[in-house]
Enzyme design. Structure first.
Site, short mmCIF file in Angstrom:
data_model
loop_
_atom_site.label_atom_id
_atom_site.label_comp_id
_atom_site.label_asym_id
_atom_site.label_seq_id
_atom_site.Cartn_x
_atom_site.Cartn_y
_atom_site.Cartn_z
N ASP A 133 2.51 -6.04 -0.59
CA ASP A 133 1.71 -5.16 -1.65
C ASP A 133 2.23 -5.27 -2.98
O ASP A 133 3.46 -4.90 -3.18
CB ASP A 133 1.69 -3.36 -1.24
CG ASP A 133 0.53 -3.19 -0.56
OD1 ASP A 133 -0.52 -3.54 -0.47
OD2 ASP A 133 0.75 -2.16 0.53
N GLU A 136 -9.94 0.88 4.39
CA GLU A 136 -9.21 2.03 4.96
C GLU A 136 -10.10 3.15 4.98
O GLU A 136 -10.65 3.57 3.88
CB GLU A 136 -7.84 2.25 3.99
CG GLU A 136 -6.94 3.48 4.26
CD GLU A 136 -5.74 3.55 3.88
OE1 GLU A 136 -5.33 2.36 3.06
OE2 GLU A 136 -5.18 4.60 4.06
N LYS A 146 -1.29 -8.26 -1.32
CA LYS A 146 -2.42 -7.56 -1.23
C LYS A 146 -2.39 -6.50 -2.68
O LYS A 146 -1.39 -6.19 -3.05
CB LYS A 146 -2.33 -6.50 0.03
CG LYS A 146 -3.11 -5.65 0.08
CD LYS A 146 -3.53 -4.98 1.59
CE LYS A 146 -2.44 -3.63 1.75
NZ LYS A 146 -2.63 -2.62 0.87
N GLU A 180 -4.98 -3.34 -4.51
CA GLU A 180 -6.15 -2.32 -4.03
C GLU A 180 -7.28 -2.42 -5.18
O GLU A 180 -6.90 -2.79 -6.49
CB GLU A 180 -5.38 -1.03 -4.23
CG GLU A 180 -4.67 -0.68 -3.04
CD GLU A 180 -4.20 0.72 -2.86
OE1 GLU A 180 -4.55 1.51 -3.70
OE2 GLU A 180 -3.20 0.85 -2.20
N ASP A 218 3.05 -1.02 0.35
CA ASP A 218 3.93 0.30 -0.46
C ASP A 218 3.86 1.42 0.14
O ASP A 218 4.34 2.48 -0.49
CB ASP A 218 3.09 0.17 -1.86
CG ASP A 218 1.53 0.58 -1.80
OD1 ASP A 218 0.87 0.77 -0.64
OD2 ASP A 218 1.00 0.65 -2.77
N SER A 219 3.57 1.59 1.47
CA SER A 219 3.69 2.96 2.30
C SER A 219 5.39 2.92 2.48
O SER A 219 5.70 4.03 3.09
CB SER A 219 2.88 2.92 3.64
OG SER A 219 3.17 1.61 4.29
O1 KIV Z 1 0.79 0.38 2.30
C1 KIV Z 1 0.33 0.27 3.75
O2 KIV Z 1 0.84 0.66 4.41
C2 KIV Z 1 -1.10 -0.10 3.67
C3 KIV Z 1 -1.82 0.00 4.89
C4 KIV Z 1 -2.09 1.43 4.97
C5 KIV Z 1 -3.00 -0.90 4.88
O3 KIV Z 1 -1.64 -0.50 2.64
#
Ligand code: KIV
Length: 271
Positions: free
Chosen positions: A90, A189, A120, A122, A51-52
């Protein structure tokens, strides 16, 4: 022979075997077809459609604004570019925090509409019921502990997490809970390397670190950071492998000057 080289397709089982064999897992983020194709051909083990994307693709300050539809667009583009690596997506902020039924519905939507191999999310104890439900539905889940960017407004800063005993103990507990709930890996992280080492040694599933030191079972970086597209972000943990910002700027300036000087196109570059 490395575990990675033996297999035609990387699966969650491959990652488990890599941990047992002491072979490190290499993971990178990607958000589109073309880069996913390059990374997969280069031999990357795992692509994370993070989600980055909210930061590096859409220019938002945090990961919070990205939507389910936008994550699905990025993930399905990545899937069309790969043959071999494992693709993890994510769950975006707001798509799983309210309850485990909503979390399961979001995970199913991602899997159905993108063709990805895992999701994924969190958090630790707070999301355990959701992890159990998603895993029970046959969907592999990657956990994410330490600095969890979807909680940035709770933390207040992007500083290293779990330096104090209370937070470190919660992280130790959460890692065990995620493993017991069925996660196949956990991203750690921005936590102290000594804590990441201890957690990695005490888990049977692999850990994948970002800013968590050399003892994790694998490493992940955001592609824009490691390729030097985004040069403003320079945390200590980041190794920049290319300066694509500078190289792209030079190439674009060269092109502009060729067009202005009537050097492009030349006789061989026209019909
Ligand atoms: O969204 C992302 O890029 C991440 C990584 C930093 C692990 O969760």
């Amino acid at each position: 022979m490395s575990v990675n080289k033996e297999v035609k397709k990387i699966t969650t089982n491959t990652l488990q075997k890599m941990k047992v064999a002491g072979e490190k897992i290499a993971m990178l983020t990607a958000y589109d077809f073309s880069f996913a194709k390059i990374f997969d051909s280069a031999g990357i083990d795992v692509i994370l459609v993070g989600d980055s994307a909210s930061n590096v693709m859409a220019g938002h300050e945090t990961t919070l604004p990205i939507t389910m539809e936008q994550m699905i667009y990025h993930a399905s583009s990545v899937i069309r570019g790969i043959n071999r690596c494992l693709v993890v997506v994510d769950l975006p902020f707001g798509s799983y925090q309210s309850n485990s039924d909503i979390a399961l519905a979001s995970a199913i939507r991602i899997m159905k509409e993108t063709g990805a191999h895992a999701i994924k999310l969190e958090g630790g104890e707070e999301v355990i019921e959701s992890v159990k439900k998603i895993v029970s539905a046959g969907i592999p889940v990657m956990g994410h502990l330490g600095l969890t960017p979807q909680s940035i407004y709770k933390f207040g800063t992007y500083n290293v997490r779990a330096k104090e005993d209370e937070e470190a103990n919660k992280l130790r507990r959460d890692a065990k809970l995620l493993q017991k709930a069925g996660c196949f890996t956990i991203v750690l992280e921005k936590i102290p390397a000594s804590l990441a080492k201890e957690v990695s040694e005490n888990l049977t599933i692999p850990t994948i670190g970002i800013g968590a030191g050399m003892y994790c079972d694998g490493q992940v970086l955001v592609m824009h950071d490691m390729l030097g597209i985004n040069t403003e972000f320079k945390p200590r943990f980041l190794r920049q492998y290319l300066n694509l910002h500078e190289q792209t700027t030079k190439a674009v300036q060269h092109y502009i000057s060729d067009v202005k000087n009537k050097d492009f196109p030349n006789e061989n570059e026209q019909y």
